[in-house]
Scaffold this active site. Structure first.
Site, PDB file in Angstrom:
ATOM      1  CG  ASP A 212     -19.873 -53.237 -73.702  1.00 43.47           C
ATOM      2  OD1 ASP A 212     -19.939 -53.708 -72.280  1.00 43.47           O
ATOM      3  OD2 ASP A 212     -21.290 -53.024 -74.659  1.00 43.47           O
TER       4      ASP A 212
ATOM      5  CG  ASP B  43     -26.456 -53.364 -70.500  1.00 37.73           C
ATOM      6  OD1 ASP B  43     -26.038 -51.531 -70.470  1.00 37.73           O
ATOM      7  OD2 ASP B  43     -26.289 -54.224 -71.127  1.00 37.73           O
TER       8      ASP B  43
HETATM    9  C1  DGJ Z   1     -23.818 -53.794 -73.649  1.00 33.78           C
HETATM   10  C2  DGJ Z   1     -23.039 -52.173 -72.962  1.00 33.78           C
HETATM   11  O1  DGJ Z   1     -24.308 -52.344 -71.756  1.00 33.78           O
HETATM   12  C3  DGJ Z   1     -24.604 -51.151 -74.403  1.00 33.78           C
HETATM   13  O2  DGJ Z   1     -24.786 -49.890 -73.750  1.00 33.78           O
HETATM   14  C4  DGJ Z   1     -24.515 -51.537 -75.223  1.00 33.78           C
HETATM   15  O3  DGJ Z   1     -23.023 -50.755 -75.545  1.00 33.78           O
HETATM   16  C5  DGJ Z   1     -24.194 -53.383 -76.058  1.00 33.78           C
HETATM   17  N1  DGJ Z   1     -22.946 -53.741 -75.124  1.00 33.78           N
HETATM   18  C6  DGJ Z   1     -23.412 -53.555 -76.945  1.00 33.78           C
HETATM   19  O4  DGJ Z   1     -23.025 -55.010 -77.579  1.00 33.78           O
END
Ligand code: DGJ
Length: 747
Positions: free
Chosen positions: A487, A557
């Site tokens: 990430d 997300d």
């Molecule tokens: C952003 C990501 O896109 C999410 O899927 C998740 O992993 C969060 N960060 C965790 O902090």
């Protein structure tokens, strides 16, 4: 297809006398030449294949015209009127140049003249910088130019494939002088097209609504999209398409351009007063100043052009095939992707071993193969996005038995294990920061912005990259994950590297992303069996380059089915379903509050790397059963969806949408029809399919039998058969955001 003009060993035709270059695979032609006397490169044509002529004098356009003349009375009109191949600053062109060099004299006037060319089999290997590979079916033309005012050399590379309607370009600057030169701009490619009669298509958005499609007619002047965030960004995908105004998804011409790069990018579209359209892509000029030292090279990322006369779907197929065959690592091109359960939307930071194992057991019951432990497993009781980024040591409060214990229990369930990292993030409450405050990206004597309460590690510093590598290796060697989610949740706000000298601060952005690639390369070389999924707050670093290292990316997300419909539709312009992480989540949706049917959430996620991301313990028995079936369906359609041709269909009701994937042999297809808001008292709808064999008889969902030509011309009837049970029609469930899935099988 033009006959006799090409073969695998002859994709590049050169007329040495007239210095004309014609790249063709029988579907597309890309033509340019050296302008006589001026010895600079002139763009001639990119589009549908044309005959290879002995010479191109019949296409000469040498009317003097108005404007300034660099070589008066030579018959060479002002460059303002000519189409350039890689335009130079300080000429009579007056448009944005492809590169700028600052000379010790303080000016930026260059004159790169044609020197020679080479033709090689395959495609250039750019080392750690992502590039097209496995290119046995390609040839590369390299044109060398030399600057009149220095010993700087410029090589322009052009790769053409025998079976893909794609041209890959990049530029390499080489300093054979004894002085250092400043490169203030170094684009990967520029293309001048002889008309402005196009619609401009771009993919734009923001966090949680990435890559929505925008289509507008071109207008005079310069337009730009890009990113100066240090990452590709949620806002503008580096993709630009020019489509004729009447081009649809299946018909008409379009030209696409994208960049294989994950850092700052800039795409310009410039329509000049003579109706010439210049499209250009590369690393953003913003805060770019590369000190090209004596004996050194600067290699630009690859720009990827695509041409289609089969509408926008054709353009997408070119990119999809390129990504699947020439960018994704061979190891990950064919295997079935695991169906994963990610604990993020199920627990967020609030978990312990028991909670995770209960989730894993429930996931196993609906057919998941992989359990992914997301954010929050490290530090000390991290219950929100504050702190502990950088040490990557397991949290003894949340997982007192250790990570190994949890992983063993997961494996006992016959599930694989995956883990989340954010390697680039740094918090000041870590040992990493305390030991190496200078590894924090930013000027310690000036303001430092936080993003999601955190800072970034200076990935321009190779020692910091190595330290992160060692930290990750320690965890990986302890628990042997099958999957890693990488990430990246904040952008670069104050670009300053304590590692670089004052005169090299214009290199920070590029060196940062090269550091990211280096860490990816080290990890993927050492652990070829780990499946990497890239992520940047969802789809904030979604570009061709990321797929070179991580075969899939978390698309957004936003897991709401209606929003995902739009995001995945836009994303599909360039990227195939195989690379799009797509999960079924709970309703009301956490990002939009919207309620959509479980069936639709599963149908949409199936057109991607499928998984789940919600608290499965809250499911009813019936919902569990529905998801069991959804997992099975994903396995059933996996090979078709991952390897087939993806089409965006155009339903007669513009408020509806439809996707289709057909196998390459046209024997099998799957269609998803998406209704949007429910509509009372509607008429009968038909959906015209595409990509089928007109003479083949197909069976639809094991019921209707229709020929390919019927399905493609009359269309698939979307009504259901209520014959002899008409009364049931009035009690059928009605809902917003309904969807239907159709399987089409050749019989
Ligand atoms: C952003 C990501 O896109 C999410 O899927 C998740 O992993 C969060 N960060 C965790 O902090």
């Amino acid at each position: 297809m033009k006959q006799g003009a090409f073969s695998l060993n002859n994709l590049i035709n050169v007329n040495e006398q007239t210095r004309e270059f014609h790249l063709t695979n029988g579907h597309i032609s890309y033509i340019f030449r050296v302008m006589p006397e001026l010895n600079q490169l002139e763009s001639v044509y990119f589009g549908k294949a044309v005959h290879v002529q002995k010479d191109l004098h019949n296409l000469d356009e040498y009317e003097p015209g108005s404007g300034c003349q660099q070589l008066p009375k030579t018959g060479i009109a002002s460059l303002e009127h000519r189409r350039q191949e890689y335009p130079t600053y300080g000429t009579t062109d007056f448009r944005k140049p492809a590169f700028e060099i600052k000379y010790p004299s303080g000016d930026k006037i260059s004159a790169f003249k044609y020197l020679d060319y080479t033709i090689e089999a395959g495609a250039p290997d750019l080392g750690v910088m992502p590039h097209v590979r496995y290119a046995q079916n390609a040839q590369t033309l390299s044109i060398r130019l030399k600057d009149n005012y220095s010993k700087l050399y410029l090589t322009l590379n052009y790769t053409i494939f025998s079976d893909l309607d794609i041209i890959v370009r990049n530029a390499v600057f080489e300093n054979q002088d004894s002085k250092t030169y400043s490169l203030l701009a170094a684009k990967s490619a520029s293309l001048d097209l002889p008309t402005a009669n196009y619609d401009l298509i771009t993919l734009n958005g923001a966090w949680a609504r990435e890559r929505h499609v925008n289509r507008t007619p071109l207008r005079p002047g310069l337009q730009e999209i890009g990113s100066i965030r240090g990452a590709t960004g949620h806002i503008h995908d580096p993709f630009v398409a020019l489509a004729q105004p009447n081009t649809t998804q299946n018909l008409g011409e379009a030209i696409g351009m994208t960049l294989m790069y994950s850092g700052n990018h800039q795409e310009s579209i410039d329509v000049n007063t003579y109706g010439v359209t210049r499209i250009m892509t590369g690393i953003s000029d913003a805060d770019f100043n590369w000190k090209l030292e004596a004996g050194k090279k600067f290699i630009t990322p690859q720009a990827v052009f695509s041409y289609s006369d089969r509408g926008l779907n054709g353009l997408s197929h070119n990119y999809h095939d390129l990504i699947r065959q020439h960018i994704i690592n061979k190891e990950w091109q064919t295997p079935q992707r695991p169906v994963l359960i990610n604990n993020w939307e199920a627990t967020y930071y609030d978990f312990n071993e028991e909670k995770l194992l209960t989730l894993a057991k429930n996931a196993k019951e609906i057919g998941c193969d992989l359990f992914v432990l997301d954010d929050g497993w490290f530090g000390h009781s991290r219950m929100s996005d504050t702190g502990y980024m950088g040490d990557w040591e397991v949290d003894p409060a949340k997982l007192p038995n250790g990570l190994d214990h949890l992983v063993k229990k997961i494996r006992d369930l016959d599930m694989k294990f995956g883990i989340w990292f954010e390697p680039e993030a740094l918090s000041m409450d870590t040992k990493l920061y305390q030991d190496h405050p200078d590894w924090l990206l930013g000027n310690p004597n000036k303001h430092l912005s936080q993003g999601r309460n955190q800072y970034l590690v200076d990935f321009a510093n190779p020692d910091a990259v190595e330290a992160l590598y060692q930290k990750m290796v320690k965890i990986i060697d302890q628990v042997h994950p099958d999957y890693i989610k990488w990430d990246m949740n904040r952008n670069i706000t104050e670009p300053y590297s304590n590692y670089l000298s004052a005169d090299k601060q214009g290199e920070v952005f590029h060196r940062y992303i090269m550091g990211v690639y280096r860490l990816y390369q080290k990890l993927t070389n050492k652990y070829p069996n780990i499946l990497f999924e890239s992520c940047a707050g969802g789809g904030g670093r979604f570009d061709l380059a990321m797929f070179y290292y991580a075969p899939q990316a978390w698309t957004s997300d936003d897991t709401d089915a209606y929003e995902r419909w739009q995001i995945q539709t836009g994303t599909s312009y360039v990227y195939p379903p195989a690379v799009m992480g797509a999960h079924v989540s709970i309703v009301p949706n956490h990002q939009t509050g919207r309620i959509t049917p479980l069936k639709t959430r599963a149908n949409i996620a199936m057109f991607g790397s499928f998984g789940y991301e919600f608290d499965l313990t809250k499911l009813s028995t019936q919902e569990k059963e529905e998801l069991k079936q959804a997992t099975k369906r994903f396995h059933q359609f996996h090979d078709l969806i991952f390897n087939g041709d993806f089409y965006r269909l155009e339903p007669s009701n513009p408020k509806h949408g439809a996707w289709q994937v057909s196998s390459k042999d046209k024997k099998h297809a799957v269609v998803c029809y998406f209704y949007g808001l429910s509509e009372p008292n509607h008429g009968y709808y038909h959906l015209k399919l595409t990509g089928l064999d007109p003479d083949q008889l197909y069976e639809v969902n094991d019921k209707r039998r229709l020929y390919g030509d019927e399905l493609m011309n009359i269309g698939l009837p979307l009504t259901e058969d209520y014959h002899k049970h008409e009364d049931d029609y009035w009690s059928k469930p009605m809902m917003d955001f309904d969807s239907k899935l159709f399987e089409i099988k050749a019989i």
